[in-house]
Design a protein around this motif. Sequence first.
Motif, mmCIF file in Angstrom:
data_model
loop_
_atom_site.group_PDB
_atom_site.id
_atom_site.type_symbol
_atom_site.label_atom_id
_atom_site.label_comp_id
_atom_site.label_asym_id
_atom_site.label_seq_id
_atom_site.Cartn_x
_atom_site.Cartn_y
_atom_site.Cartn_z
ATOM 1 N N VAL A 1 0.853 -1.187 0.000
ATOM 2 C CA VAL A 1 0.000 0.000 0.000
ATOM 3 C C VAL A 1 0.893 1.242 0.000
ATOM 4 N N VAL A 2 0.561 2.216 -0.818
ATOM 5 C CA VAL A 2 1.350 3.448 -0.887
ATOM 6 C C VAL A 2 0.852 4.384 0.206
ATOM 7 N N ALA A 3 1.572 4.452 1.314
ATOM 8 C CA ALA A 3 1.213 5.322 2.436
ATOM 9 C C ALA A 3 2.315 6.363 2.598
ATOM 10 N N SER A 4 1.946 7.634 2.567
ATOM 11 C CA SER A 4 2.969 8.677 2.513
ATOM 12 C C SER A 4 2.367 10.016 2.898
ATOM 13 N N THR A 5 3.223 10.947 3.313
ATOM 14 C CA THR A 5 2.800 12.337 3.399
ATOM 15 C C THR A 5 2.714 12.885 1.983
ATOM 16 N N LEU A 6 1.980 13.963 1.807
ATOM 17 C CA LEU A 6 1.832 14.525 0.465
ATOM 18 C C LEU A 6 3.163 15.053 -0.053
ATOM 19 N N HIS A 7 3.965 15.654 0.822
ATOM 20 C CA HIS A 7 5.255 16.176 0.387
ATOM 21 C C HIS A 7 6.195 15.048 -0.033
ATOM 22 N N ASP B 1 -6.081 11.655 5.058
ATOM 23 C CA ASP B 1 -6.334 12.003 6.452
ATOM 24 C C ASP B 1 -6.020 13.477 6.684
ATOM 25 N N GLU B 2 -6.633 14.068 7.707
ATOM 26 C CA GLU B 2 -6.400 15.473 8.098
ATOM 27 C C GLU B 2 -6.600 16.421 6.909
ATOM 28 N N TYR B 3 -7.680 16.218 6.193
ATOM 29 C CA TYR B 3 -7.938 17.015 4.987
ATOM 30 C C TYR B 3 -8.035 18.503 5.303
ATOM 31 N N GLN B 4 -8.473 18.840 6.503
ATOM 32 C CA GLN B 4 -8.646 20.249 6.857
ATOM 33 C C GLN B 4 -7.329 21.004 6.896
ATOM 34 N N ASP B 5 -6.206 20.287 6.918
ATOM 35 C CA ASP B 5 -4.901 20.939 6.989
ATOM 36 C C ASP B 5 -4.246 21.093 5.615
ATOM 37 N N LEU B 6 -4.976 20.775 4.546
ATOM 38 C CA LEU B 6 -4.458 20.964 3.194
ATOM 39 C C LEU B 6 -4.823 22.357 2.690
ATOM 40 N N ASN B 7 -3.878 23.006 1.996
ATOM 41 C CA ASN B 7 -4.230 24.255 1.332
ATOM 42 C C ASN B 7 -4.851 23.938 -0.029
ATOM 43 N N ILE C 1 -11.969 11.222 2.091
ATOM 44 C CA ILE C 1 -11.260 12.267 2.828
ATOM 45 C C ILE C 1 -11.782 12.271 4.259
ATOM 46 N N VAL C 2 -10.875 12.467 5.191
ATOM 47 C CA VAL C 2 -11.214 12.471 6.606
ATOM 48 C C VAL C 2 -10.637 13.732 7.232
ATOM 49 N N GLY C 3 -11.424 14.407 8.054
ATOM 50 C CA GLY C 3 -10.906 15.601 8.701
ATOM 51 C C GLY C 3 -11.917 16.207 9.652
ATOM 52 N N ASP C 4 -11.558 17.375 10.162
ATOM 53 C CA ASP C 4 -12.392 18.041 11.158
ATOM 54 C C ASP C 4 -12.137 19.539 11.086
ATOM 55 N N LYS C 5 -13.156 20.277 10.738
ATOM 56 C CA LYS C 5 -13.027 21.736 10.683
ATOM 57 C C LYS C 5 -12.519 22.290 12.006
ATOM 58 N N ASP C 6 -12.921 21.679 13.107
ATOM 59 C CA ASP C 6 -12.558 22.189 14.425
ATOM 60 C C ASP C 6 -11.106 21.935 14.794
ATOM 61 N N GLN C 7 -10.374 21.213 13.947
ATOM 62 C CA GLN C 7 -8.954 20.979 14.214
ATOM 63 C C GLN C 7 -8.069 21.584 13.127
ATOM 64 N N SER C 8 -8.587 22.559 12.425
ATOM 65 C CA SER C 8 -7.820 23.252 11.389
ATOM 66 C C SER C 8 -6.965 24.339 12.043
ATOM 67 N N ILE C 9 -5.635 24.141 12.044
ATOM 68 C CA ILE C 9 -4.752 25.043 12.802
ATOM 69 C C ILE C 9 -3.530 25.495 11.992
ATOM 70 N N TYR C 10 -3.639 25.450 10.654
ATOM 71 C CA TYR C 10 -2.463 25.771 9.838
ATOM 72 C C TYR C 10 -2.761 26.855 8.805
ATOM 73 N N SER C 11 -3.361 27.938 9.232
ATOM 74 C CA SER C 11 -3.645 29.029 8.296
ATOM 75 C C SER C 11 -2.366 29.654 7.761
ATOM 76 N N PHE C 12 -1.261 29.550 8.496
ATOM 77 C CA PHE C 12 -0.007 30.138 8.020
ATOM 78 C C PHE C 12 0.497 29.419 6.763
ATOM 79 N N ARG C 13 -0.044 28.235 6.480
ATOM 80 C CA ARG C 13 0.256 27.530 5.243
ATOM 81 C C ARG C 13 -0.871 27.720 4.221
ATOM 82 N N HIS C 14 -1.761 28.654 4.477
ATOM 83 C CA HIS C 14 -2.925 28.927 3.638
ATOM 84 C C HIS C 14 -3.942 27.793 3.660
ATOM 85 N N ALA C 15 -3.870 26.919 4.669
ATOM 86 C CA ALA C 15 -4.949 25.960 4.889
ATOM 87 C C ALA C 15 -6.124 26.704 5.505
#
Length: 646
Positions: A81-87, A217-223, A241-255
């Motif tokens: 299975v290809v499991a990886s961070t997006l970067h 996972d953590e879709y809310q943290d994607l820009n 896609i899995v995520g939570d609006k209430d855990q979005s904490i990366y606006s400095f990355r334009h998420a």
Amino acid sequence: MAWDDGLQGIALRIAQTPDSPLRVMAGPGTGKTFAMRRRVVRLLEEEADPNRILVVTFTRTAAADLVNELHSLGVPGCENVVASTLHSFCFALLSRREVLEQFGRVPRPLVTFKTSGVLQFEAAPLLEDLNNQPLFGAKRDRTKRILAFEAAWARLQSEEPGWPHGAVDQQFQADLLNWLVFHQAMLIGELVPQALDYLRTNPAAEELRRYDHVIVDEYQDLNKAEQVLIDALANGPGQLIVGDKDQSIYSFRHAHPDGIIEFSELHPNTHDEVLAECRRCPARIVRMADSLILRNYPPGTAPRLRAMAGKPEGEAHIIQWPSLEDETHGLADFVISVLACGNYGPADVLILTPRRRIGYAIRDSLVQRGIATHSFYHEEMLENDGAQRAFTLLQLLVNPEDRVSLRFWVGLGSPSWRKGEYGRLRAYCDEENLSPWDVLDNMYKGIIALPGTNGVLARFKELRGELAAMEPLVGNALIDYLFPDEEGFQAIREAALLVGDDAGGRTLLESLRTAATQPEMPTEGDFVRIMSLHKSKGLTSKIVIVAGCLEGLIPTIDYDQPQAVQQATLEEQRRLFYVAITRATDILVLSSTTRIERKLAYQIGVQVRGGGQNVRTIASRFLGELRPAAPAAKFGPEWVQNGFRE
């Protein structure tokens, strides 16, 4: 084990539904990882090709954990299975297709961080070299342009990622890329825009048809650029896609938290599932967290998080101390007391603070009491000038031709980073097709005379002496030389000592560079962990202590910004506090002080009142927003005297 063993309710629907796309709104501790894992197990048991399953996680550790957990369940093919961070995925794609080489790019990451809205360390000379006034603005404006470039110029959720539209941004991108190409380096955030551009301009690319199932996972943290890249890859029959609006904490990355909310508007026939039952936290902590996060919503909004039936009430404390010193020693005494009861070990204790100065003080107090403790402020380990200088020396020891490090070194000590002198050096390099090291080395030997470069040449001579002194050193001897046990070096020294006492320069550099550019928490180790609130994302701990709950720290708001920006910042800071307190499975302690030294308050941004050397502080407004479920606040010394009882 069959994929549906023990599954029921929402988790069963998430694992079994063939509907696509599937969006799962999952609050903290609600079992999203469990449901995702079972979905992958089902796919594999139904003989889906594991090579055609892509799972995108927020951290490298989460990706590795997924594969390890599948392997422990005995699922055939899970290792493929290809499991990886997006970067990491983008880096592999660009390397596999030799995209970077074709465009003359070198994947040497620029090591940087942001302070007061301005990129620092290796980006400092870059910002100076891009000082095209008044076109590109001040350093903060240039920093914003760099961050927009990393987000493919999609600054807002409503914008389409791609080429900069304005003439100024276009010129800025050209100058920025010219600098990066010459210095054989890349920005960490460039990988996604590069990969997205490659896929857009190469519709025949294999990657566009490679995956049948894409799970994020953590879709809310994607820009927005990252979201569009995921859509480009998700051309098969299954997208989750899995995520939570209430855990979005990366606006400095334009998420932006609206990214996951608007997903259904851009993806017709989205199947929605909601996980709102917290299986992690005790009932009282869940009620406190829900009271807090509901402040981001209009009155009357239904609860966002609820406790799992049968969960115990748990233990929560809100404590205020007379001083920062009292807080430091009092919290250390509390940790000693819970460890002494025999039910917990050091690894069960997670201490979160918004400033490393507070974290270091608590760490030192615990270490003095014989408790194994490590702090993980890796994002700040290079803030000290001495640490930056030492890290640069280490990079040049391993690779003298490292152009970014050499640029930093020759400019160090000059307010302008010797921009003029370095510009003449760089122009000569371009004319003669030579590297900066070769030119400086020939100048040092008297082979080349380059007028107007005495400052950079003097710095080069000093560098040669430093490299000669470091050449025979390895392990702890090298660490002691570069990162002495002194103030300002604590974080980077601690990270270095984790590498091992016989590591050479290259091994040490690779570990420290990874810690600085891709910091992740160790999953093993019998020690108390101390870190920032941001770094706690994805972690779980039996005992969670949040220290420094003071206005100015939690929340941190720039009151010079427009009111709308202040409100958005407040809501994100509230989400950050929400993430922090929902790490706890047993005990939660929230701590503040009534006074702090004026100089320190100014340095770390605490809001204070009154005059004198020790000034009065204000407890975080978020503590009041935890009511009515929150316990009554207690005075620290009395709490200690009463044996830390509720």
